[in-house]
Design a protein around this motif. Structure first.
Motif, PDB file in Angstrom:
ATOM      1  N   TYR A 132     -12.022   7.422 -10.300  1.00  0.00           N
ATOM      2  CA  TYR A 132     -11.827   8.526 -11.021  1.00  0.00           C
ATOM      3  C   TYR A 132     -11.049   8.265 -12.195  1.00  0.00           C
ATOM      4  N   GLY A 133     -10.663   7.033 -12.511  1.00  0.00           N
ATOM      5  CA  GLY A 133     -10.139   6.671 -13.779  1.00  0.00           C
ATOM      6  C   GLY A 133      -8.413   7.091 -13.788  1.00  0.00           C
ATOM      7  N   HIS A 134      -7.799   6.939 -12.697  1.00  0.00           N
ATOM      8  CA  HIS A 134      -6.431   6.992 -12.341  1.00  0.00           C
ATOM      9  C   HIS A 134      -5.409   5.605 -12.873  1.00  0.00           C
ATOM     10  N   GLY A 135      -5.016   5.592 -14.090  1.00  0.00           N
ATOM     11  CA  GLY A 135      -4.119   4.486 -14.366  1.00  0.00           C
ATOM     12  C   GLY A 135      -5.071   3.374 -15.051  1.00  0.00           C
ATOM     13  N   VAL A 136      -6.208   3.752 -15.121  1.00  0.00           N
ATOM     14  CA  VAL A 136      -7.472   2.936 -15.801  1.00  0.00           C
ATOM     15  C   VAL A 136      -8.445   3.421 -16.102  1.00  0.00           C
ATOM     16  N   PRO A 137      -9.204   3.220 -17.139  1.00  0.00           N
ATOM     17  CA  PRO A 137     -10.545   3.746 -17.650  1.00  0.00           C
ATOM     18  C   PRO A 137     -11.384   3.702 -16.283  1.00  0.00           C
ATOM     19  N   PRO A 138     -12.118   4.732 -16.143  1.00  0.00           N
ATOM     20  CA  PRO A 138     -13.065   4.802 -15.028  1.00  0.00           C
ATOM     21  C   PRO A 138     -14.144   3.442 -14.949  1.00  0.00           C
ATOM     22  N   GLN A 141      -7.419  -1.642  -0.601  1.00  0.00           N
ATOM     23  CA  GLN A 141      -8.773  -1.913  -1.113  1.00  0.00           C
ATOM     24  C   GLN A 141      -9.459  -0.571  -1.524  1.00  0.00           C
ATOM     25  N   TYR A 142      -9.380   0.490  -0.415  1.00  0.00           N
ATOM     26  CA  TYR A 142     -10.087   1.833  -0.679  1.00  0.00           C
ATOM     27  C   TYR A 142      -9.252   2.442  -1.727  1.00  0.00           C
ATOM     28  N   LYS A 143      -7.951   2.553  -1.676  1.00  0.00           N
ATOM     29  CA  LYS A 143      -7.241   3.406  -2.850  1.00  0.00           C
ATOM     30  C   LYS A 143      -7.422   2.713  -4.227  1.00  0.00           C
ATOM     31  N   LEU A 144      -7.708   1.448  -4.094  1.00  0.00           N
ATOM     32  CA  LEU A 144      -8.050   0.861  -5.486  1.00  0.00           C
ATOM     33  C   LEU A 144      -9.280   1.135  -6.029  1.00  0.00           C
ATOM     34  N   GLY A 145     -10.278   1.219  -5.207  1.00  0.00           N
ATOM     35  CA  GLY A 145     -11.588   1.741  -5.446  1.00  0.00           C
ATOM     36  C   GLY A 145     -11.556   3.134  -6.005  1.00  0.00           C
ATOM     37  N   VAL A 146     -10.748   4.028  -5.080  1.00  0.00           N
ATOM     38  CA  VAL A 146     -10.590   5.643  -5.674  1.00  0.00           C
ATOM     39  C   VAL A 146      -9.928   5.418  -7.135  1.00  0.00           C
ATOM     40  N   ALA A 188       4.094  10.516  -7.208  1.00  0.00           N
ATOM     41  CA  ALA A 188       5.273  10.697  -8.431  1.00  0.00           C
ATOM     42  C   ALA A 188       4.412  10.687  -9.350  1.00  0.00           C
ATOM     43  N   GLY A 189       2.943  10.617  -9.655  1.00  0.00           N
ATOM     44  CA  GLY A 189       2.490  10.593 -10.930  1.00  0.00           C
ATOM     45  C   GLY A 189       2.470   9.363 -11.849  1.00  0.00           C
ATOM     46  N   ASN A 190       2.906   8.228 -11.183  1.00  0.00           N
ATOM     47  CA  ASN A 190       2.932   7.115 -11.746  1.00  0.00           C
ATOM     48  C   ASN A 190       1.869   6.173 -11.474  1.00  0.00           C
ATOM     49  N   HIS A 191       0.625   6.396 -12.017  1.00  0.00           N
ATOM     50  CA  HIS A 191      -0.766   5.800 -11.597  1.00  0.00           C
ATOM     51  C   HIS A 191      -0.670   4.248 -11.970  1.00  0.00           C
ATOM     52  N   ILE A 192      -0.349   3.975 -13.145  1.00  0.00           N
ATOM     53  CA  ILE A 192      -0.003   2.586 -13.502  1.00  0.00           C
ATOM     54  C   ILE A 192       0.599   1.669 -12.464  1.00  0.00           C
ATOM     55  N   GLU A 193       1.585   2.153 -12.209  1.00  0.00           N
ATOM     56  CA  GLU A 193       2.473   1.369 -11.005  1.00  0.00           C
ATOM     57  C   GLU A 193       1.745   1.486  -9.584  1.00  0.00           C
ATOM     58  N   ALA A 194       1.070   2.629  -9.369  1.00  0.00           N
ATOM     59  CA  ALA A 194       0.087   2.684  -7.977  1.00  0.00           C
ATOM     60  C   ALA A 194      -0.892   1.683  -8.126  1.00  0.00           C
ATOM     61  N   LEU A 195      -1.630   1.580  -9.370  1.00  0.00           N
ATOM     62  CA  LEU A 195      -2.572   0.785  -9.655  1.00  0.00           C
ATOM     63  C   LEU A 195      -2.097  -0.699  -8.983  1.00  0.00           C
ATOM     64  N   LYS A 196      -0.964  -1.049  -9.629  1.00  0.00           N
ATOM     65  CA  LYS A 196      -0.610  -2.518  -9.360  1.00  0.00           C
ATOM     66  C   LYS A 196      -0.325  -2.762  -7.783  1.00  0.00           C
ATOM     67  N   TRP A 197       0.411  -1.858  -7.120  1.00  0.00           N
ATOM     68  CA  TRP A 197       0.468  -1.998  -5.866  1.00  0.00           C
ATOM     69  C   TRP A 197      -0.634  -2.055  -5.219  1.00  0.00           C
ATOM     70  N   TYR A 198      -1.561  -1.156  -5.158  1.00  0.00           N
ATOM     71  CA  TYR A 198      -2.643  -1.314  -4.511  1.00  0.00           C
ATOM     72  C   TYR A 198      -3.593  -2.352  -4.763  1.00  0.00           C
ATOM     73  N   HIS A 252       0.865  -1.187   0.022  1.00  0.00           N
ATOM     74  CA  HIS A 252       0.046   0.055   0.165  1.00  0.00           C
ATOM     75  C   HIS A 252       0.736   1.255   0.020  1.00  0.00           C
ATOM     76  N   LEU A 253       2.065   1.214   0.974  1.00  0.00           N
ATOM     77  CA  LEU A 253       2.830   2.308   0.957  1.00  0.00           C
ATOM     78  C   LEU A 253       3.472   2.709  -0.363  1.00  0.00           C
ATOM     79  N   MET A 254       3.849   1.526  -1.300  1.00  0.00           N
ATOM     80  CA  MET A 254       4.448   1.883  -2.562  1.00  0.00           C
ATOM     81  C   MET A 254       3.417   2.493  -3.560  1.00  0.00           C
ATOM     82  N   GLY A 255       2.119   2.066  -3.547  1.00  0.00           N
ATOM     83  CA  GLY A 255       0.931   2.493  -4.074  1.00  0.00           C
ATOM     84  C   GLY A 255       1.106   3.915  -4.124  1.00  0.00           C
ATOM     85  N   VAL A 256       1.068   4.601  -2.667  1.00  0.00           N
ATOM     86  CA  VAL A 256       1.308   5.821  -2.299  1.00  0.00           C
ATOM     87  C   VAL A 256       2.166   6.533  -2.793  1.00  0.00           C
TER      88      VAL A 256
END
Length: 571
Positions: free
Chosen positions: A418-424, A409-414, A387-397, A378-382
């Motif tokens: 909002y469509g960060h690193g993935v289509p909404p 789970q919460y951050k992945l839901g967010v 750092a603006g790397n949403h795809i990598e954040a999505l992977k760690w979340y 989770h901390l790596m996702g944060v």
């Protein structure tokens, strides 16, 4: 094609890239089908079949997890005793979860327990389920003959968590006897079962006691999941606390999971993702551990420090006790272990005992995350998100979320919302937020409340907001629903109470709402001074509506002042 009480289930379909089962109602069972949907879509537990989606137009379809191992009834003949004990505990795990939510399954039987490829049990078929509200309204339920508790034969409204426990006892009997299914209670009582483990037999017989009050709670049965009784686990931890050199490595590993939230090594004979479960059980049993803090305070004698897990626990223990020099010493000895890496990452992140260094913190957190440490993932996702790397954040979340880490789970839901690193994807967003909220994650419950408000699902919105009633956004939303009458009877007094609580925490929208209540005299005496006072506070907290209204009030006040002065001069 499998057949359930309310419909037909077709496994093996592909939906959004994953294998799913699709359930359709049979004619005349539409109401029960929709009831099942309403119940199961709010459930999120590893031993409940996972809901994904349902269609509201014809044909009605419920899309859910596909348990490829089939139903328990079909698998009994090939199960070993260790499987049977564990499955009984896993069924109890699912029951404990739904009972905590005020839900009674009402149709527990071997056909309604599905198995994964790895023979993990999952409860299904909630079409007959009842709630505490149903019980108050005396709605009758129809279970399945052979599994129905005696009290339900006399009164179909006498269902309770205890009637589910009775049915669990019959399922345990099915596994013990390898019978196709029970015919009646006499058959169950009279059949002589041999080679049944003592602990299993005792619990099974207690489950089908004629007196519901004498039946155990689901949590008492749950310990079968670990292949040992509550007393045995207590004894193991007692040895751990006193520093007995004979304590097993796997017991130390269970403790490290509880304290650190780490992931089981593949070599350890324990179940992964049991952190929250072990924690809840220990909190409930005073003889087990008095509270969470005691887990940190347990002392391991030097004789126990022969394995990496024990050293990792010691490192974390010292770190949380503020003894940073000792913490660093042990953490560096096991820096290859996820918990050791996590401790070093935290020390560099916070500057505890070392010079604060974000680069070193990230290096150690990354090492822990790669080792499967959910908190570090989770901390790596944060870190990646910042750092603006949403795809990598999505992977760690996602990795953290799949280990039942509620922050992940919460951050992945967010991210999905909002469509960060993935289509909404609102459906995926709700799925992950709901899983986090069901674990007690306040921000996730607040998020669910906001989503339901936006969808005009006001009763659900109120339920989620009340679960997060300590959060200022939820407080504001509750106030909003009472002010507008969304899903509740309008009540300005109650609205003000909730607005006030949120406003006192510095929430700008709530402060603006308080100003509006005073401006129009809703539930309070009209007071322009207080209106201005609340609007100014809201402006300070960045509320744009308050800034506009405040400007309008000032302009109107100035206009009236000039008009008054003009009239005075003419007079």
């Amino acid at each position: 094609m499998a057949i359930s009480t309310q419909g037909d289930v077709a496994p093996g379909h592909i939906w959004r890239g994953q294998r799913v089962a699709i359930k359709s109602p049979r004619t005349g069972q539409e109401e029960s089908f929709l009831r099942e949907v309403e119940i199961i879509k709010n459930l999120a537990d590893r031993h409940i079949i996972q809901y994904y989606h349902y269609t509201v137009e014809e044909p009605l379809e419920l899309i859910m997890e596909d348990a490829e191992g089939g139903d328990l009834n079909s698998a009994i003949s090939r199960l070993q005793w260790e499987d049977k004990e564990r499955i009984a505990g896993e069924i109890a795990h699912g029951l404990s979860y739904i009972h905590s939510l005020g839900i009674i399954h009402c149709d527990i039987k071997s056909y309604n327990v599905l198995l994964t490829k790895k023979l993990e049990a999952k409860l299904c078929d909630f079409g007959s389920a009842m709630t505490i509200t149903d019980k108050k309204d005396k709605k009758p339920c129809d279970g399945s003959p052979g599994w129905t508790a005696p009290e339900l034969l006399e009164d179909k409204t006498a269902y309770s968590p205890e009637s589910d426990i009775y049915a669990l006892g019959i399922v345990m009997w099915e596994m013990a006897s390898s019978a196709a299914e029970p015919c009646n209670r006499r058959q169950v009582l009279e059949e002589k079962l041999e080679d049944v483990p003592h602990e299993y037999r005792n619990i099974m017989q207690a489950c089908w006691d004629l007196d519901p009050k004498c039946r155990p709670k689901a949590r008492a049965v749950l310990f079968l999941k670990y292949g040992c009784s509550l007393r045995e686990i207590q004894e193991q931890l007692a040895r751990l606390a006193t520093g007995d050199a004979d304590v097993q490595d796997k017991n130390l590993h269970i403790l490290s999971q509880f304290v650190a939230g780490g992931k089981c090594d593949a070599s350890m004979d324990t179940h992964a993702n049991d952190l929250n479960e072990l924690g809840r059980m220990r909190l409930e049993h005073q003889d087990f551990l008095k509270d969470r803090s005691n887990a940190i305070e347990l002392r391991l004698e030097p004789a126990d420090l022969r394995c990496d897990v024990a050293k990792a626990v010691k490192a974390l223990e010292y770190y949380r006790s503020g003894l940073y020099e000792q913490a660093q010493d042990y953490a560096r000895q096991v820096s290859h272990h996820p918990v050791g890496s996590y401790v070093l990452g935290e020390m560099y992140s916070q500057g505890h005992g070392v010079t604060k260094n974000e680069g070193e913190a990230r290096r150690w957190h990354l090492s822990a995350a790669r080792g499967g440490h959910a908190v570090s993932q989770h901390l790596m996702g944060v870190s990646c998100f910042k750092a603006g790397n949403h795809i990598e954040a999505l992977k760690w979340y996602r990795e953290a979320a799949e280990q039942e880490n509620s922050d992940g789970q919460y951050k992945l839901g967010v991210m999905f919302y909002y469509g960060h690193g993935v289509p909404p994807d609102p459906i995926e967003a709700v799925h992950w937020m709901q899983k986090a909220a069901n674990q007690g994650h306040i921000s996730a419950a607040t998020g669910m409340g906001r989503i339901c408000l936006g969808q005009e699902k006001y009763p659900e919105a109120m339920r989620w907001c009340r679960k997060a009633a300590g959060d200022r956004i939820s407080q504001y939303n509750i106030g909003l629903m009472y002010r507008t009458g969304w899903g509740v009877r309008p009540n300005y007094t109650t609205a003000i109470k909730w607005f006030q609580r949120a406003a006192d925490q510095g929430y700008g929208q709530a402060q603006y709402a308080m100003g509006t209540m005073y401006r129009y005299g809703w539930g309070v005496k009209e007071d322009l001074d207080k209106t201005m006072e609340w609007y100014k506070k809201a402006v300070e907290n960045g509320d744009p509506d308050a800034a506009n209204e405040l400007a309008m009030i000032v302009l109107e006040t100035n206009r009236r002042t000039r008009l008054y002065e003009s009239n005075q001069n003419l007079g």
